[in-house]
Design a protein around this motif. Structure first.
Motif, short mmCIF file in Angstrom:
data_model
loop_
_atom_site.label_atom_id
_atom_site.label_comp_id
_atom_site.label_asym_id
_atom_site.label_seq_id
_atom_site.Cartn_x
_atom_site.Cartn_y
_atom_site.Cartn_z
N ARG A 43 44.29 36.54 49.66
CA ARG A 43 43.03 36.97 50.48
C ARG A 43 41.61 37.11 49.57
NH1 ARG A 43 41.32 40.80 54.64
NH2 ARG A 43 39.67 41.98 53.51
N CYS A 44 40.57 37.20 49.61
CA CYS A 44 39.16 37.21 48.54
C CYS A 44 38.16 37.89 49.27
CB CYS A 44 38.48 35.39 48.83
SG CYS A 44 37.30 35.73 47.87
N ASN A 45 37.86 39.01 48.84
CA ASN A 45 36.75 39.73 49.56
C ASN A 45 35.80 39.86 48.25
OD1 ASN A 45 38.26 40.98 51.12
ND2 ASN A 45 39.34 42.78 49.58
N GLN A 74 33.86 28.32 48.54
CA GLN A 74 35.15 27.78 48.08
C GLN A 74 36.26 28.06 47.92
OE1 GLN A 74 31.60 24.28 46.51
NE2 GLN A 74 33.93 23.40 46.28
N TRP A 75 37.70 27.12 48.39
CA TRP A 75 38.67 27.65 48.38
C TRP A 75 39.42 26.15 47.61
CZ3 TRP A 75 41.58 31.38 48.13
CH2 TRP A 75 41.32 33.20 48.73
N PHE A 76 40.31 26.60 46.16
CA PHE A 76 40.37 25.33 45.25
C PHE A 76 41.64 26.01 44.75
CE2 PHE A 76 36.44 23.80 44.15
CZ PHE A 76 35.23 25.01 43.52
N CYS A 122 39.47 31.47 44.67
CA CYS A 122 37.81 31.51 45.20
C CYS A 122 36.92 31.36 44.44
CB CYS A 122 38.57 32.73 46.49
SG CYS A 122 36.71 33.83 47.58
N ALA A 123 36.37 31.41 45.68
CA ALA A 123 34.77 31.71 44.53
C ALA A 123 33.97 31.17 45.64
CB ALA A 123 34.11 30.00 43.63
N VAL A 124 32.16 31.24 45.16
CA VAL A 124 31.39 31.99 45.92
C VAL A 124 30.27 32.19 45.54
CG1 VAL A 124 33.00 34.33 47.65
CG2 VAL A 124 31.21 34.48 45.84
N VAL A 156 30.75 32.08 41.66
CA VAL A 156 31.32 33.06 41.25
C VAL A 156 32.72 32.63 41.30
CG1 VAL A 156 31.59 35.87 40.38
CG2 VAL A 156 29.44 33.70 40.73
N PHE A 157 33.82 33.07 40.85
CA PHE A 157 35.09 32.93 40.61
C PHE A 157 35.92 34.56 40.97
CE2 PHE A 157 36.08 28.47 41.23
CZ PHE A 157 34.54 27.86 40.40
N GLY A 158 36.63 34.19 41.50
CA GLY A 158 38.05 35.61 41.48
C GLY A 158 38.63 35.27 40.58
N GLN A 159 40.15 35.98 40.14
CA GLN A 159 40.04 36.12 39.13
C GLN A 159 41.66 34.89 39.35
OE1 GLN A 159 40.75 36.76 35.55
NE2 GLN A 159 37.98 36.94 36.40
#
Lengths: 111, 114
Positions: free
Chosen positions: A22-24, A33-35, A87-89, A100-103
């Motif tokens: 999950r990505c919030n 984008q998902w990497f 996840c990056a938005v 901006v990337f999640g951890q």
């Protein structure tokens, strides 16, 4: 600025299992984008998905932009799926223009 | 080229030396980004170039870091007087046009400061 939170931080599964990552995010986005980062550090594009649903083989992703979250589904996991998923938005605010990337979620698939 | 190309792939340098990292974006891509990833961490934005516009330098951690992009194509990230905390993977990315297009990453330059 926009905040991105991914869960869970770590996930350990047996080969063949299914998983949901999950990505919030905290604001409206123009880009999501998902990497997959492989053990050699390379970032591999999985999906460009600011909204809607996409599928590519055993992987699929859904973004519900109005509720500010995205899900990545991996079915019938294989050991080669191991690695970190990011996840990056890109915020919709004019001039944002950067991801901006999640951890990340560290996925380990055991044989 | 077919993808974003970075060099060197690995660099070991002594503390206090200057280093230059190079990025060759995908042909035709007007936007170019530099990110940094320390061991076990997420990606940290450093700098963004878009066409002839002034770059967004808001992520550069100190004045020891600088970047330029010549002719709207190749970019060089320079780190002066390197410190051990500069050890990280430096990732370059590019995309066609502006917001809303897919961003593609290179394989990174692994920098170790000893």
């Amino acid at each position: 600025g926009i905040q991105v939170e991914q869960s869970p931080p770590d996930l350990i599964l047996q080969e063949g299992a299914n998983s949901t990552l999950r990505c919030n995010f905290s604001d409206s986005v123009n880009n999501l984008q998902w990497f997959h980062q492989n053990p050699w550090g390379q970032l591999i594009n999985l999906f460009y998905i600011p909204s809607g649903t996409k599928q590519n083989g055993r992987l699929s992703a859904t973004t519900v932009a109005t509720e500010r979250y995205s899900l990545l589904y991996i079915s019938s996991s294989q050991t080669t799926d191991s690695g970190v998923y990011f996840c990056a938005v890109e915020g919709a605010i004019q001039g944002a223009q950067k991801l901006v990337f999640g951890q990340g979620t560290r996925l380990t698939i055991n044989p | 080229g077919a993808g974003v190309s970075q060099s060197p792939s690995n660099k070991v340098t002594e503390k206090g030396k200057d280093v230059e990292l190079r990025c060759d974006p995908i042909s035709g891509h007007t936007a170019l980004y530099w990110y940094r990833q320390s061991l076990g961490q997420g990606l940290e934005f450093l700098i963004y170039f878009q066409g002839n516009s002034a770059p967004d330098k808001s992520g550069l951690p100190s004045d020891r870091f600088s970047a330029e992009r010549t002719g709207g194509s190749v970019s060089t990230l320079t780190i002066q007087r390197t410190q051990q905390e500069d050890s990280a993977v430096y990732l370059c990315a590019s995309r066609r046009g502006g917001s809303g297009n897919t961003i593609y990453f290179g394989e990174g330059s692994w920098l170790t400061v000893v």
